[in-house]
Design a protein around this motif. Structure first.
Motif, short mmCIF file in Angstrom:
data_model
loop_
_atom_site.label_atom_id
_atom_site.label_comp_id
_atom_site.label_asym_id
_atom_site.label_seq_id
_atom_site.Cartn_x
_atom_site.Cartn_y
_atom_site.Cartn_z
N PHE A 83 53.37 62.92 22.75
CA PHE A 83 52.66 61.93 23.37
C PHE A 83 51.14 62.32 23.77
O PHE A 83 50.28 61.57 23.39
CB PHE A 83 53.43 61.35 24.88
N SER A 84 51.07 63.42 24.53
CA SER A 84 49.74 63.89 24.90
C SER A 84 48.80 64.23 23.72
O SER A 84 47.75 64.00 23.96
CB SER A 84 49.80 65.11 25.98
N GLN A 85 49.41 64.58 23.02
CA GLN A 85 48.66 64.87 21.48
C GLN A 85 48.07 63.64 20.92
O GLN A 85 46.90 63.73 20.46
CB GLN A 85 49.25 65.66 20.46
N CYS A 111 50.05 53.02 18.79
CA CYS A 111 51.29 53.96 18.91
C CYS A 111 51.89 54.01 20.26
O CYS A 111 52.01 55.15 20.58
CB CYS A 111 50.77 55.45 18.40
N TRP A 112 51.87 52.98 20.98
CA TRP A 112 52.43 52.91 22.26
C TRP A 112 53.75 53.18 22.37
O TRP A 112 54.40 53.50 23.34
CB TRP A 112 51.98 51.66 22.96
N SER A 156 46.81 63.58 32.23
CA SER A 156 47.23 64.95 32.03
C SER A 156 48.36 65.50 32.95
O SER A 156 48.84 66.61 32.38
CB SER A 156 46.09 65.95 32.27
N ASP A 157 48.70 64.92 33.98
CA ASP A 157 49.78 65.38 34.86
C ASP A 157 51.21 64.87 34.34
O ASP A 157 52.20 64.93 35.06
CB ASP A 157 49.61 65.23 36.35
N ILE A 158 51.25 63.86 33.29
CA ILE A 158 52.48 63.06 33.05
C ILE A 158 53.04 63.69 31.79
O ILE A 158 52.32 64.09 30.60
CB ILE A 158 52.25 61.65 32.94
N HIS A 159 54.31 64.18 31.85
CA HIS A 159 54.74 64.85 30.81
C HIS A 159 56.24 64.31 30.40
O HIS A 159 56.95 63.68 31.47
CB HIS A 159 55.21 66.43 30.97
N PRO A 160 56.76 64.38 29.22
CA PRO A 160 58.10 64.25 28.87
C PRO A 160 59.23 64.94 29.58
O PRO A 160 58.81 66.21 29.92
CB PRO A 160 58.22 64.17 27.46
N GLY A 198 71.28 59.77 28.21
CA GLY A 198 70.86 58.41 27.38
C GLY A 198 69.57 57.85 27.97
O GLY A 198 69.30 56.72 27.32
N ALA A 199 69.11 58.21 28.75
CA ALA A 199 67.75 57.63 29.31
C ALA A 199 66.67 58.25 28.24
O ALA A 199 66.90 59.16 27.44
CB ALA A 199 67.51 58.30 30.69
N LYS A 200 65.60 57.12 28.35
CA LYS A 200 64.44 57.53 27.49
C LYS A 200 63.51 58.25 27.94
O LYS A 200 63.20 58.00 29.19
CB LYS A 200 63.85 56.11 26.80
N THR A 201 62.41 58.89 27.35
CA THR A 201 61.42 59.68 27.97
C THR A 201 60.32 59.55 26.96
O THR A 201 60.37 59.01 25.97
CB THR A 201 61.90 61.17 28.19
N LEU A 202 58.85 60.13 27.25
CA LEU A 202 57.97 60.00 26.42
C LEU A 202 58.20 60.87 25.09
O LEU A 202 58.98 61.95 25.15
CB LEU A 202 56.63 60.59 26.97
#
Length: 650
Positions: A295-297, A190-191, A249-253, A287-291
């Motif tokens: 994702f963290s779940q 699920c990457w 844990s410090d990376i977020h959408p 228009g940019a992509k994010t997580l």
């Protein structure tokens, strides 16, 4: 593999390396620090003091012998150091306690010597002096050595000496295998669309505020789970680029700070560039992509493992490859299991493997298919131990054995579980139920079949006759076979054998995504608790040649593309497992530089570790020679549904 394969631990394990294909054997319980030490009967005449006739000598298969004569009956295994009755030792030379030790010796001895020198220990050729002492002293030293090993095993202190995947990737322009190549790893299925230019919210370290603040960053480069990030607003300035684990844990959408009430503050270095940072972000992020928001779940869910401590399983016996034993799950790290054999009172007799390994099974599996099984002396389960539910184990493909099927005596080619860099001439020794086969390596089998190994009929580790020749892989002939170069047609005629039908082998080739040169983290299957920095160096359909960075090619391993022993870059950091960095080149080059020219010349005629007799090999090693397996004339790649047995062009 650990910085020198972690020297504090490798002193306990490097000299007893060659176990089975998935890393079992042989001699996790061995004791010798010197893999080439010798205690022949000639030496013992003068150097070993007589022993009381009642002194028992314990051989590593558990049998106890008593010597009527303390001098003439003794032998010491040159691989594992175990002392035993000379007449009970393997082969005419009586230099090894078992066929496994004999087969392990050649490739293992040089590596142990390298590791010993990196630790400042005496070189192998001087080690015989250390053995010139009475047998009583040897046994006392053995007891002390075992105590030291147990102490070291408990501490397991490992220093990476500053190894950083990010620096390693950047400084060498390496490419890492994508997470999607590893279906068994967290997020492997699920990457999603995580790639370069994806934006995330991360802590802002270029800030003098007393509280933790965040800023937007974009992915510049991906390496497995690791990403090289650049703060938004730095444009082409890479001065503050940094690596981090995307699953951390410090990376977020983008949007997480707004939803969580966390402040977004631009880095101090570029604060002067814009007066309206809000308008800047709106323009840049449109228009940019994010997580994905969950994702963290998903990361958390993908790191939940069904195997739990105290579960009972059947696992291969690392000292007798042909059978299984009951073991208890001691710990679970990233889906990897530390199993302790049920009869191990001090819990030091352990074995590592992944929960999807083909080496572990539910309780009762051996009886159900007719596989050998070592019964435990423990008559009832200990409190808290319970059998693992059968549905948790990896499923094998169902096969139809009613029609044309494998038969005992058929010939094939198989990865040698005691020497994973070699594919060898092999024979089907027994056909079990549910598609399982017992296989032996021709010319190297024990008389009692104790080194037969179990592969399923669909295993990617067995191949039809001619596979190596077609794909330009060096095939290791039977030990002692003199008609070289080896020709299958002649060998089948001489032995009165037939080849296993090609149509019975697994010909599925998944679109795995690996490419030559990709970096990854891989289990050293000769020491299966170690996960090391590694590189894909060859691809033959679904078969990968894995090279451990900093080590010579003779320690490479043939591994299937779907092996649960391969992981993305950053897997160790994510799961908390210890990563073993490359062996330092400078130390190893200083020890082997003098033989580089000789090695190149020798490789033209040297056809694999098993071709030389142990005595010949030992003499060559003592002279400082080095050997490597011959590679094919070219490295081919195959990735897709191509015919598995059609010769590929370079």
């Amino acid at each position: 593999m650990e910085n020198t394969k972690e020297l504090t631990e490798h002193s306990t394990h490097s000299e007893r390396k060659r176990r089975d294909s998935f890393g079992m054997f042989d001699g996790y319980d061995s004791c010798s620090e010197d893999t080439s030490s010798s205690s022949s009967s000639d030496e013992s005449e003068e150097e070993v003091a007589p022993l009381p006739s009642s002194l028992p000598i314990i051989k590593n298969n558990g049998q106890v012998y008593t010597y009527p004569d303390g001098k003439s009956g003794m032998a010491t295994c040159e691989m594992c150091g175990m002392v035993g009755v000379r007449d009970a030792f393997y082969s005419k030379t009586k230099r090894f306690c078992s066929v496994s030790c004999s087969r392990s010796y050649s490739s293992n001895s040089k590596k142990a010597s390298i590791l010993a020198r990196l630790q400042g220990k005496p070189p192998t050729k001087k080690a015989k002096v250390l053995q010139k002492q009475p047998l009583v002293a040897k046994l006392a030293a053995y007891a002390q050595y075992q105590a030291t090993l147990q102490s070291q095993a408990k501490t397991k202190s490992v220093s990476l000496e500053g190894f950083s995947w990010g620096n390693y990737i950047n400084s060498n322009s390496f490419i890492a295998a994508p997470v999607t190549c590893f279906k068994h790893a967290p997020m492997g299925t699920c990457w999603g669309d995580i790639s370069e230019n994806v934006r995330v919210e991360v802590p802002n370290t270029d800030c003098s505020l007393p509280t933790k603040v965040f800023w937007i960053a974009g992915i510049v480069k991906l390496a497995g789970y690791n990403a090289l990030l650049r703060y938004e607003g730095f444009e082409s300035d890479s001065s503050l680029d940094f690596w981090c684990n995307i699953c951390g844990s410090d990376i977020h959408p983008v949007g997480w700070c707004a939803a969580s009430g966390k402040p977004l503050v631009p880095p101090r270095t570029i604060q002067h560039k814009y007066t309206n940072w809000k308008a800047f972000l709106v323009k840049r992020l449109t228009g940019a992509k994010t997580l994905p928001p969950d994702f963290s779940q998903k990361v958390s869910e993908s790191m939940q493992y069904p195997f739990k401590p105290s579960m009972r399983v059947e696992v291969v016996d690392k000292t007798h490859l042909c059978r299984t034993r009951v073991a208890i799950v001691e710990s679970v790290i990233g889906g990897r299991l530390r199993l302790v054999y049920e009869e191990s009172e001090d819990k030091t007799d352990d074995f590592w493997c992944h929960m999807y390994s083909p080496l572990i099974h539910h309780i009762g599996w051996s009886r159900s298919i007719g596989h050998r099984f070592k019964r435990s002396d423990i008559t009832k389960k200990q409190d808290g131990h319970f059998d693992t539910p059968p549905h948790l184990f990896a499923k094998v493909k169902e096969v139809d054995q009613s029609g044309e099927w494998y038969k005992e005596g058929m010939k094939l080619e198989a990865i040698d579980p005691l020497n994973l860099s070699a594919i060898c001439v092999a024979t089907i020794r027994k056909v079990l139920a549910d598609g399982f086969l017992m296989i032996g390596i021709d010319g190297s089998e024990a008389a009692d079949g104790s080194d037969w190994f179990c592969y399923h009929a669909t295993s990617p580790s067995i191949f039809p006759v001619g596979f190596c020749e077609i794909n330009m892989i060096e095939l290791t002939p039977p030990r002692g076979y003199t008609k070289l170069p080896f020709k299958w047609f002649d060998y089948l005629r001489e032995t009165g054998s037939i080849a296993a039908p090609v149509k019975l082998f697994n010909k599925d080739v998944p679109n795995h995504g690996f490419r030559v040169g990709m970096k990854l983290e891989a289990v050293d299957l000769m020491e299966p608790r170690l996960v090391c920095v590694a590189t894909v160096t060859r691809i033959i359909h679904r078969l990968l040649r894995i090279h451990f960075d900093g080590w010579e090619e003779e320690y490479d391993q043939w591994v299937d593309c779907e092996s649960p022993d391969l992981y993305p870059v950053g897997w160790c950091q994510l799961t908390g497992y210890q990563l073993q960095p490359p062996a330092p080149q400078t130390s190893r080059e200083s020890q082997s530089g003098s033989s580089k020219q000789k090695k190149k010349a020798k490789s033209q005629q040297y056809k694999g570790h098993k071709k030389m007799t142990p005595l010949q090999l030992k003499e060559e090693l003592l002279d400082g020679e080095e050997y490597s397996f011959l590679q094919g004339a070219s490295d081919q790649e195959s990735n897709g549904s191509a015919n598995y047995y059609i010769k590929q062009e370079p």
